[in-house]
Design a protein around this motif. Structure first.
Motif, short mmCIF file in Angstrom:
data_model
loop_
_atom_site.label_atom_id
_atom_site.label_comp_id
_atom_site.label_asym_id
_atom_site.label_seq_id
_atom_site.Cartn_x
_atom_site.Cartn_y
_atom_site.Cartn_z
N HIS A 63 17.71 -21.02 -45.52
CA HIS A 63 18.69 -20.60 -46.53
C HIS A 63 18.01 -20.47 -47.88
CE1 HIS A 63 22.11 -21.30 -43.88
NE2 HIS A 63 21.59 -22.47 -43.56
N THR A 64 18.59 -19.65 -48.74
CA THR A 64 18.16 -19.56 -50.13
C THR A 64 19.34 -19.88 -51.04
OG1 THR A 64 18.57 -17.16 -50.07
CG2 THR A 64 16.29 -17.90 -49.78
N GLY A 65 19.03 -20.25 -52.26
CA GLY A 65 20.06 -20.55 -53.24
C GLY A 65 19.59 -20.19 -54.64
N ILE A 66 20.51 -20.18 -55.58
CA ILE A 66 20.22 -19.85 -56.97
C ILE A 66 20.55 -21.06 -57.83
CG2 ILE A 66 20.73 -18.30 -58.88
CD1 ILE A 66 21.69 -16.25 -56.77
N VAL A 67 19.57 -21.53 -58.58
CA VAL A 67 19.73 -22.71 -59.44
C VAL A 67 19.86 -22.25 -60.88
CG1 VAL A 67 18.72 -24.90 -60.15
CG2 VAL A 67 18.35 -24.07 -57.81
N MET A 68 20.91 -22.74 -61.55
CA MET A 68 21.19 -22.30 -62.92
C MET A 68 21.47 -23.50 -63.82
SD MET A 68 23.78 -19.16 -61.92
CE MET A 68 24.70 -20.24 -60.78
N PRO A 69 21.19 -23.37 -65.11
CA PRO A 69 21.50 -24.47 -66.04
C PRO A 69 22.99 -24.76 -66.06
CG PRO A 69 20.12 -22.79 -67.10
CD PRO A 69 20.58 -22.21 -65.80
N ILE A 70 23.32 -26.03 -66.20
CA ILE A 70 24.73 -26.42 -66.28
C ILE A 70 25.44 -25.67 -67.41
CG2 ILE A 70 26.20 -28.30 -67.13
CD1 ILE A 70 25.92 -28.68 -64.28
N TRP A 129 25.77 -19.49 -50.48
CA TRP A 129 26.96 -18.89 -49.85
C TRP A 129 26.71 -18.84 -48.36
CZ3 TRP A 129 27.89 -14.51 -46.90
CH2 TRP A 129 29.18 -13.97 -46.90
N GLY A 130 27.74 -19.07 -47.55
CA GLY A 130 27.49 -19.00 -46.12
C GLY A 130 28.73 -19.23 -45.28
N ASP A 131 28.51 -19.34 -43.98
CA ASP A 131 29.59 -19.50 -43.02
C ASP A 131 30.27 -20.86 -43.21
OD1 ASP A 131 30.79 -18.55 -40.27
OD2 ASP A 131 30.22 -20.65 -39.98
N ALA A 135 33.78 -17.34 -45.40
CA ALA A 135 32.65 -17.87 -46.17
C ALA A 135 33.09 -18.97 -47.13
CB ALA A 135 31.98 -16.75 -46.95
N VAL A 136 32.12 -19.79 -47.51
CA VAL A 136 32.31 -20.81 -48.53
C VAL A 136 31.13 -20.76 -49.49
CG1 VAL A 136 33.70 -22.40 -47.16
CG2 VAL A 136 31.19 -22.53 -47.05
N MET A 137 31.27 -21.43 -50.64
CA MET A 137 30.17 -21.56 -51.58
C MET A 137 29.77 -23.03 -51.67
SD MET A 137 29.82 -20.34 -55.58
CE MET A 137 29.94 -18.59 -55.13
N ARG A 138 28.50 -23.27 -51.43
CA ARG A 138 27.95 -24.63 -51.53
C ARG A 138 27.35 -24.82 -52.91
NH1 ARG A 138 22.98 -27.04 -51.24
NH2 ARG A 138 22.88 -29.12 -50.31
N VAL A 139 27.73 -25.90 -53.58
CA VAL A 139 27.24 -26.18 -54.93
C VAL A 139 26.58 -27.55 -54.94
CG1 VAL A 139 27.87 -26.43 -57.35
CG2 VAL A 139 29.10 -24.78 -55.92
N ALA A 140 25.28 -27.57 -55.18
CA ALA A 140 24.54 -28.82 -55.31
C ALA A 140 24.21 -29.05 -56.78
CB ALA A 140 23.26 -28.77 -54.49
N ASN A 194 21.49 -15.29 -47.16
CA ASN A 194 20.36 -14.75 -47.91
C ASN A 194 20.66 -13.35 -48.45
OD1 ASN A 194 18.62 -17.05 -47.30
ND2 ASN A 194 18.69 -16.27 -45.21
N GLN A 195 21.46 -12.59 -47.73
CA GLN A 195 21.87 -11.29 -48.25
C GLN A 195 22.72 -11.47 -49.50
OE1 GLN A 195 20.94 -8.27 -47.16
NE2 GLN A 195 22.02 -7.36 -48.90
N TRP A 196 23.57 -12.50 -49.49
CA TRP A 196 24.38 -12.77 -50.68
C TRP A 196 23.49 -13.10 -51.87
CZ3 TRP A 196 25.06 -16.98 -53.95
CH2 TRP A 196 26.13 -16.87 -54.86
N VAL A 197 22.49 -13.95 -51.65
CA VAL A 197 21.57 -14.29 -52.74
C VAL A 197 20.83 -13.04 -53.22
CG1 VAL A 197 19.44 -15.54 -53.31
CG2 VAL A 197 21.29 -16.70 -52.10
N GLY A 198 20.34 -12.23 -52.27
CA GLY A 198 19.64 -11.01 -52.65
C GLY A 198 20.52 -10.07 -53.44
#
Length: 233
Positions: free
Chosen positions: A58-65, A96-98, A126-131, A198-202
């Motif tokens: 999986h890939t993800g996008i990390v952003m400042p709070i 993002w994923g199943d 789909a759901v959004m995972r937030v770490a 990964n398509q969502w991230v792309g």
């Protein structure tokens, strides 16, 4: 002809067909991820640092709070809470994923054959995972990219587009999952083999203006567009 021999041929043919389909998928993914979008884009020298991360699958996008562009505490209630060590998170990681996979499948060994078949043939919601991270460090699988403010604004808009409208985001409900380190929220869209995490991230990175492959269903198809570099604050 003996029934067992016929059965053996049938099973062998099925396995061969599955292998051929899989090979075709990987080949198409490699070709699709090599066709650029936003060709010629150049990273900013100063701006808002984000990170593209991967665990190999999986890939993800990390952003400042919080930045002048966006405060994610206004969108994700979990971003307000202190982390396990008591620190307040400085960054959020979105993926993002199943739905079933993100809620109930911690490892590939836990993936049911019925779930895999359902994803391959029908897809699913789909759901959004937030770490949440505190001052994350860069590395081969955690690569920093500096965006201009207008690019980051487009990235934020694309992430928010994947969240269902809600009157008060502070009341956004997180689903129970196997992962105590992350929150999982409802998302828009449908996960399929053609529209993966990964398509969502792309797509999200491409919407911001970053150079990215056209079809990136696999993690490697995303990460090959994000160069490794030194850690950034």
């Amino acid at each position: 002809m003996k029934p067992l021999k016929i059965l053996g041929w049938g099973v062998g043919g099925l396995i061969g067909a599955v292998a051929l389909i899989a090979a075709g998928f990987f080949l198409t993914a490699w070709v699709g991820s090599s066709i650029p979008r936003n060709s010629g884009w150049a990273e900013a020298e100063t701006g808002i640092p984000i990170m593209v991360e991967t665990n190999g699958v999986h890939t993800g996008i990390v952003m400042p709070i919080a930045t002048p562009v966006k405060d994610w505490r206004e969108t994700f209630p979990s971003a307000v809470e202190p982390m396990a060590g008591g620190m307040r998170p400085t960054h959020v990681s979105v993926g993002w994923g199943d739905r079933e996979v993100f809620l109930t499948v911690p490892t590939w060994g836990d993936l049911k054959a019925s779930t895999a078949a359902r994803i391959a043939t029908q897809g699913g919601p789909a759901v959004m995972r937030v770490a949440h991270y505190y001052r994350p460090a860069g590395g081969p699988n955690h690569r920093w990219v500096i965006l201009r403010e207008e690019e980051y604004a487009r990235l934020v808009a694309e992430v928010e587009k994947a969240l269902p409208p809600i009157d008060d985001p502070r009341s956004r409900v997180s689903h129970e999952s196997f992962d105590p380190q992350a929150s999982v929220y409802d998302s828009t869209g449908r996960y399929t083999l053609g529209n993966t995490c990964n398509q969502w991230v792309g797509d999200t990175l491409a919407a911001a203006g970053i150079e990215m492959g056209l079809w990136t269903p696999l993690a490697g198809g995303v990460m090959k567009w994000i160069p490794e570099g030194g850690a950034r604050p």
